[in-house]
Design a protein around this motif. Sequence first.
Motif, PDB file in Angstrom:
ATOM      1  N   SER A 154     -12.662   1.140 -46.635  1.00  0.00           N
ATOM      2  CA  SER A 154     -13.820   0.595 -47.340  1.00  0.00           C
ATOM      3  C   SER A 154     -14.887   1.674 -47.474  1.00  0.00           C
ATOM      4  O   SER A 154     -15.028   2.549 -46.623  1.00  0.00           O
ATOM      5  CB  SER A 154     -14.384  -0.630 -46.621  1.00  0.00           C
ATOM      6  OG  SER A 154     -14.815  -0.277 -45.332  1.00  0.00           O
ATOM      7  N   ARG A 155     -15.587   1.596 -48.594  1.00  0.00           N
ATOM      8  CA  ARG A 155     -16.686   2.517 -48.876  1.00  0.00           C
ATOM      9  C   ARG A 155     -17.792   1.646 -49.451  1.00  0.00           C
ATOM     10  O   ARG A 155     -17.704   1.198 -50.595  1.00  0.00           O
ATOM     11  CB  ARG A 155     -16.220   3.578 -49.876  1.00  0.00           C
ATOM     12  CG  ARG A 155     -17.255   4.579 -50.290  1.00  0.00           C
ATOM     13  CD  ARG A 155     -16.704   5.658 -51.195  1.00  0.00           C
ATOM     14  NE  ARG A 155     -15.980   5.072 -52.332  1.00  0.00           N
ATOM     15  CZ  ARG A 155     -14.854   5.547 -52.825  1.00  0.00           C
ATOM     16  NH1 ARG A 155     -14.293   6.625 -52.311  1.00  0.00           N
ATOM     17  NH2 ARG A 155     -14.279   4.968 -53.851  1.00  0.00           N
ATOM     18  N   GLY A 156     -18.785   1.370 -48.642  1.00  0.00           N
ATOM     19  CA  GLY A 156     -19.829   0.446 -49.069  1.00  0.00           C
ATOM     20  C   GLY A 156     -19.245  -0.940 -49.255  1.00  0.00           C
ATOM     21  O   GLY A 156     -18.610  -1.480 -48.371  1.00  0.00           O
ATOM     22  N   TYR A 157     -19.432  -1.492 -50.447  1.00  0.00           N
ATOM     23  CA  TYR A 157     -18.914  -2.825 -50.755  1.00  0.00           C
ATOM     24  C   TYR A 157     -17.546  -2.783 -51.413  1.00  0.00           C
ATOM     25  O   TYR A 157     -16.990  -3.806 -51.785  1.00  0.00           O
ATOM     26  CB  TYR A 157     -19.889  -3.562 -51.678  1.00  0.00           C
ATOM     27  CG  TYR A 157     -21.208  -3.837 -51.018  1.00  0.00           C
ATOM     28  CD1 TYR A 157     -21.318  -4.826 -50.051  1.00  0.00           C
ATOM     29  CD2 TYR A 157     -22.337  -3.099 -51.344  1.00  0.00           C
ATOM     30  CE1 TYR A 157     -22.524  -5.078 -49.420  1.00  0.00           C
ATOM     31  CE2 TYR A 157     -23.550  -3.347 -50.728  1.00  0.00           C
ATOM     32  CZ  TYR A 157     -23.643  -4.338 -49.772  1.00  0.00           C
ATOM     33  OH  TYR A 157     -24.829  -4.576 -49.160  1.00  0.00           O
ATOM     34  N   VAL A 158     -17.013  -1.592 -51.607  1.00  0.00           N
ATOM     35  CA  VAL A 158     -15.750  -1.427 -52.320  1.00  0.00           C
ATOM     36  C   VAL A 158     -14.637  -1.060 -51.340  1.00  0.00           C
ATOM     37  O   VAL A 158     -14.844  -0.294 -50.408  1.00  0.00           O
ATOM     38  CB  VAL A 158     -15.881  -0.321 -53.392  1.00  0.00           C
ATOM     39  CG1 VAL A 158     -14.572  -0.112 -54.126  1.00  0.00           C
ATOM     40  CG2 VAL A 158     -16.998  -0.651 -54.363  1.00  0.00           C
ATOM     41  N   HIS A 159     -13.452  -1.618 -51.565  1.00  0.00           N
ATOM     42  CA  HIS A 159     -12.295  -1.246 -50.757  1.00  0.00           C
ATOM     43  C   HIS A 159     -11.321  -0.464 -51.631  1.00  0.00           C
ATOM     44  O   HIS A 159     -11.365  -0.556 -52.860  1.00  0.00           O
ATOM     45  CB  HIS A 159     -11.606  -2.480 -50.176  1.00  0.00           C
ATOM     46  CG  HIS A 159     -10.838  -3.249 -51.195  1.00  0.00           C
ATOM     47  ND1 HIS A 159     -11.436  -4.148 -52.044  1.00  0.00           N
ATOM     48  CD2 HIS A 159      -9.528  -3.226 -51.540  1.00  0.00           C
ATOM     49  CE1 HIS A 159     -10.521  -4.650 -52.849  1.00  0.00           C
ATOM     50  NE2 HIS A 159      -9.350  -4.109 -52.573  1.00  0.00           N
ATOM     51  N   TYR A 160     -10.479   0.308 -50.993  1.00  0.00           N
ATOM     52  CA  TYR A 160      -9.415   1.012 -51.707  1.00  0.00           C
ATOM     53  C   TYR A 160      -8.287   1.287 -50.730  1.00  0.00           C
ATOM     54  O   TYR A 160      -8.441   1.141 -49.514  1.00  0.00           O
ATOM     55  CB  TYR A 160      -9.923   2.307 -52.356  1.00  0.00           C
ATOM     56  CG  TYR A 160     -10.402   3.364 -51.384  1.00  0.00           C
ATOM     57  CD1 TYR A 160      -9.550   4.379 -50.971  1.00  0.00           C
ATOM     58  CD2 TYR A 160     -11.693   3.357 -50.890  1.00  0.00           C
ATOM     59  CE1 TYR A 160      -9.972   5.351 -50.084  1.00  0.00           C
ATOM     60  CE2 TYR A 160     -12.124   4.320 -50.004  1.00  0.00           C
ATOM     61  CZ  TYR A 160     -11.267   5.315 -49.610  1.00  0.00           C
ATOM     62  OH  TYR A 160     -11.699   6.274 -48.723  1.00  0.00           O
TER      63      TYR A 160
END
Length: 83
Positions: free
Chosen positions: A24-30
Amino acid sequence: MDESFLLEIIYKGEQLKYDAQLRSRGYVHYYAVDLDGITVQFEPDEEGSYRALVTPEQLNDKTNKIDVGLLQALVKKLESLEG
């Protein structure tokens, strides 16, 4: 928090296994997937589908080629994990 797992797919009649991580990076996942030493990042696009990201430096050697069909199969698998 990163979560590691084994990503298994069947591609061209072979069962393939890749080390993967949900990050996760901030509110975004990958997802980060290790394809034989090349880390490919799969992140959601504006439509909610996943796109594969690889830097040019990762592919600077002519022997480092990634099969587009394999990337598409991985995207399909990752999208099925979300469902």
